[in-house]
Design an enzyme around this catalytic site. Structure first.
Site, PDB file in Angstrom:
ATOM      1  N   ASN A  37       8.605   0.825   4.968  1.00  0.00           N
ATOM      2  CA  ASN A  37       7.418  -0.636   5.137  1.00  0.00           C
ATOM      3  C   ASN A  37       6.774  -1.329   4.393  1.00  0.00           C
ATOM      4  O   ASN A  37       6.619  -1.237   3.083  1.00  0.00           O
ATOM      5  CB  ASN A  37       6.197   0.440   5.544  1.00  0.00           C
ATOM      6  CG  ASN A  37       4.964  -0.357   5.921  1.00  0.00           C
ATOM      7  OD1 ASN A  37       5.325  -1.309   6.210  1.00  0.00           O
ATOM      8  ND2 ASN A  37       4.699   0.965   6.523  1.00  0.00           N
ATOM      9  N   HIS A 122      -4.965  11.747  13.200  1.00  0.00           N
ATOM     10  CA  HIS A 122      -5.602  10.932  12.905  1.00  0.00           C
ATOM     11  C   HIS A 122      -7.296  11.129  13.165  1.00  0.00           C
ATOM     12  O   HIS A 122      -6.504   9.438  14.145  1.00  0.00           O
ATOM     13  CB  HIS A 122      -5.423  10.267  12.015  1.00  0.00           C
ATOM     14  CG  HIS A 122      -3.994   9.930  11.309  1.00  0.00           C
ATOM     15  ND1 HIS A 122      -3.559   8.866   9.993  1.00  0.00           N
ATOM     16  CD2 HIS A 122      -3.214  11.037  11.311  1.00  0.00           C
ATOM     17  CE1 HIS A 122      -2.421   9.394   9.726  1.00  0.00           C
ATOM     18  NE2 HIS A 122      -2.267  10.770  10.067  1.00  0.00           N
ATOM     19  N   TYR A 159      -8.808   2.691   3.665  1.00  0.00           N
ATOM     20  CA  TYR A 159      -7.887   3.361   3.927  1.00  0.00           C
ATOM     21  C   TYR A 159      -7.784   4.241   4.852  1.00  0.00           C
ATOM     22  O   TYR A 159      -9.134   4.740   4.669  1.00  0.00           O
ATOM     23  CB  TYR A 159      -6.806   3.794   3.007  1.00  0.00           C
ATOM     24  CG  TYR A 159      -5.964   4.711   3.452  1.00  0.00           C
ATOM     25  CD1 TYR A 159      -4.866   3.638   3.716  1.00  0.00           C
ATOM     26  CD2 TYR A 159      -5.727   5.595   3.408  1.00  0.00           C
ATOM     27  CE1 TYR A 159      -2.956   4.252   4.399  1.00  0.00           C
ATOM     28  CE2 TYR A 159      -5.001   6.741   3.802  1.00  0.00           C
ATOM     29  CZ  TYR A 159      -3.519   6.242   4.384  1.00  0.00           C
ATOM     30  OH  TYR A 159      -2.949   6.719   5.187  1.00  0.00           O
ATOM     31  N   ASP A 210      -6.575  12.310   3.101  1.00  0.00           N
ATOM     32  CA  ASP A 210      -5.662  11.832   2.194  1.00  0.00           C
ATOM     33  C   ASP A 210      -6.628  10.218   1.417  1.00  0.00           C
ATOM     34  O   ASP A 210      -7.370  10.113   1.963  1.00  0.00           O
ATOM     35  CB  ASP A 210      -5.089  11.137   2.734  1.00  0.00           C
ATOM     36  CG  ASP A 210      -3.730   9.690   2.508  1.00  0.00           C
ATOM     37  OD1 ASP A 210      -3.724  10.562   1.477  1.00  0.00           O
ATOM     38  OD2 ASP A 210      -3.033   9.543   3.225  1.00  0.00           O
ATOM     39  N   HIS A 212      -5.044   9.166  -1.096  1.00  0.00           N
ATOM     40  CA  HIS A 212      -4.041   7.649  -1.021  1.00  0.00           C
ATOM     41  C   HIS A 212      -4.135   7.312  -2.548  1.00  0.00           C
ATOM     42  O   HIS A 212      -4.136   5.971  -2.515  1.00  0.00           O
ATOM     43  CB  HIS A 212      -4.352   6.738  -0.502  1.00  0.00           C
ATOM     44  CG  HIS A 212      -3.243   5.856   0.701  1.00  0.00           C
ATOM     45  ND1 HIS A 212      -2.855   4.796   0.124  1.00  0.00           N
ATOM     46  CD2 HIS A 212      -2.327   6.177   1.780  1.00  0.00           C
ATOM     47  CE1 HIS A 212      -1.387   4.310   1.189  1.00  0.00           C
ATOM     48  NE2 HIS A 212      -1.610   5.503   2.049  1.00  0.00           N
ATOM     49  N   GLU A 262       5.513  11.824  -0.487  1.00  0.00           N
ATOM     50  CA  GLU A 262       5.593  10.860   0.813  1.00  0.00           C
ATOM     51  C   GLU A 262       6.314   9.754   0.372  1.00  0.00           C
ATOM     52  O   GLU A 262       7.122   9.456   0.534  1.00  0.00           O
ATOM     53  CB  GLU A 262       4.920  10.204   1.856  1.00  0.00           C
ATOM     54  CG  GLU A 262       3.867   9.699   1.032  1.00  0.00           C
ATOM     55  CD  GLU A 262       2.557   8.979   2.023  1.00  0.00           C
ATOM     56  OE1 GLU A 262       2.610   7.964   2.626  1.00  0.00           O
ATOM     57  OE2 GLU A 262       1.527   9.811   3.053  1.00  0.00           O
ATOM     58  N   HIS A 312       5.270  13.461   6.287  1.00  0.00           N
ATOM     59  CA  HIS A 312       4.957  12.604   6.544  1.00  0.00           C
ATOM     60  C   HIS A 312       5.901  11.675   7.695  1.00  0.00           C
ATOM     61  O   HIS A 312       6.692  11.785   8.442  1.00  0.00           O
ATOM     62  CB  HIS A 312       5.721  11.327   5.422  1.00  0.00           C
ATOM     63  CG  HIS A 312       4.920  10.170   5.422  1.00  0.00           C
ATOM     64  ND1 HIS A 312       3.595   9.558   5.790  1.00  0.00           N
ATOM     65  CD2 HIS A 312       5.730   8.559   5.861  1.00  0.00           C
ATOM     66  CE1 HIS A 312       3.360   8.527   5.905  1.00  0.00           C
ATOM     67  NE2 HIS A 312       4.523   7.710   6.087  1.00  0.00           N
ATOM     68  N   ASP A 316       5.310   4.239  10.431  1.00  0.00           N
ATOM     69  CA  ASP A 316       6.044   2.741   9.789  1.00  0.00           C
ATOM     70  C   ASP A 316       7.418   4.030   9.509  1.00  0.00           C
ATOM     71  O   ASP A 316       8.727   3.743   9.608  1.00  0.00           O
ATOM     72  CB  ASP A 316       6.079   2.435   8.451  1.00  0.00           C
ATOM     73  CG  ASP A 316       5.685   3.967   7.609  1.00  0.00           C
ATOM     74  OD1 ASP A 316       5.472   5.127   8.361  1.00  0.00           O
ATOM     75  OD2 ASP A 316       6.382   3.762   6.580  1.00  0.00           O
TER      76      ASP A 316
END
Length: 402
Positions: A37, A122, A159, A210, A212, A262, A312, A316
């Site tokens: 990605n 999600h 995010y 998450d 992140h 991931e 993951h 993407d």
């Protein structure tokens, strides 16, 4: 049987994908995902200029030897570009192997260890009420596990929160957009979100979140402890994983399960975390970890240390990667969860596939190989379009992990 051609196909049916298609002299073909990605063309060039010439004339049945040839023979090893390219080759060779054997790939990996692959969706929203509505929608769709992401009051963008709830794509501009982050606002808000979700949906729905990579170890420990009453299945990527020792501090202060990986490219990225049981789920995936061959090694090593898989599966990663992941998920003994972000109709048309979702589980195709292909004519209708992931800054302008 020999490899006579290998084509690198870049297409953008709503987002960019890089696919390798290997062709043999007997007409058997295989496909592998090489998408990275925001850096897709780097992998495309690596494959086209440096890997494809090495494949011509090779025996496609020699999967392990080819993996070692591309890995050990490269000297400049690992990294996301190299390992994504190796993954595409490896995945395509497993696809060919299954077609030649007349078996779905999971049968070549030892057969079923379970009837279906539990996946999570999600659920996200700008407000807690929106989050609750989204969780309810995924429950109605049959999901048994849901990742929960909420907007943070005082921040314009967070995010994991998007206008398009089913097809979230963070790579959103030809040049990186910039968002603003506040750890204090986030830590103050997040526990209350999960309190509402648990109150609404009870104790049995599996919940995930998450971070992140946005916290320091002590901040992550504080968050993990504050979420303990809500019994998360996992807290994902609480800190950047380059400094693996930081996870020891998190472990000392919270029993909330931790998932990460991931961005990992090999078993060596995860050995400390797995060996010391600093994580509960390893989240690397087929395309990022050098294909089915090497990801199986990571999961086998994890199994020895009571660490489960949690691959993951964002948008993407193409349907080729998801199909490959499902075959491995079905076979390994230490499967945990599989992320499942649905692709658009355009993407599904470019990548016709036989896997399907039912009652909270994904099931791989029962056809020989991976059960997925690429329609090259359809792919040609969607040319590459530059798209970058955002850049994150603190409120004072300091660059911060996104």
């Amino acid at each position: 049987m020999r490899i006579v051609d290998a084509r690198v196909i870049v297409t953008c049916p709503g987002r960019n994908f890089v696919t390798l298609k290997i062709i043999t002299d007997e007409g058997v073909t295989g496909v592998g995902d090489a998408t990275l990605n925001g850096r897709e063309l780097a992998v495309e060039a690596y494959l086209r200029e440096h890997v494809v010439p090495l494949l011509i004339g090779r025996d496609p049945a020699r999967i392990e030897d080819t993996w070692q040839y591309l890995y050990q023979g490269a000297y400049w090893r690992r990294g996301p570009v190299t390992m994504s390219a190796v993954a595409a080759v490896d995945t395509a060779l497993w696809d060919i192997k299954g077609k030649v054997a007349g078996l779905p790939v999971y049968q070549l990996l030892g057969g079923r260890s379970r009837e279906g692959v539990t996946v999570y969706g999600h659920a996200n929203g700008e407000t807690v009420d929106e989050v609750l509505a989204e969780v309810a929608r995924f429950v109605d769709l049959g999901y048994r596990a849901v990742r929960v992401q909420s907007g943070v009051p005082g921040l314009a963008k967070t995010y994991g929160v998007s206008a398009d709830k089913m097809f979230y794509e963070p790579a959103d501009a030809a040049l990186p957009t910039e968002t603003v982050w506040s750890t204090a606002r986030y830590l103050a808000h997040t526990p209350g979100v999960f309190a509402r979700v648990r109150e609404e949906f009870g104790p049995t729905l599996r919940l995930l979140h998450d971070v992140h990579h946005r916290l320091t170890p002590i901040e992550a420990a504080r968050l993990g402890r504050s979420l303990e009453p809500y019994a998360l299945t996992w807290l994902e990527d609480p800190v950047p994983a380059e400094f693996q020792e930081g996870f020891r501090l998190i472990r000392q202060h919270t029993t909330t399960p931790i998932a990460t990986g991931e961005v990992f490219n090999s078993v060596w990225d995860a050995t400390t975390l797995i060996r010391e049981q600093l994580i509960d789920y390893v989240r690397t995936t087929v395309v990022r970890a050098g294909g089915i061959t090497h990801l199986r090694r990571i999961f086998d090593y994890a199994a020895l240390h009571h660490v489960r898989s949690g691959s993951h599966g964002a948008t993407d990663l193409s349907p080729v990667c998801l199909a490959a992941a499902l075959h491995l998920d079905l076979a390994i003994p230490n499967f945990g969860l599989q992320e499942y972000m649905r692709h658009t109709e355009e993407t599904d048309a470019v990548f016709p596939h036989g896997y399907h979702f039912a009652d909270g589980y994904l099931h791989p195709a029962e056809t020989p190989g991976l059960g997925v292909d690429i329609d090259e004519e359809a792919a040609a209708r969607y040319p590459y379009s530059p798209a970058y992931l955002p850049v994150n800054r603190l409120e004072d302008g300091t660059l911060h992990p996104w």
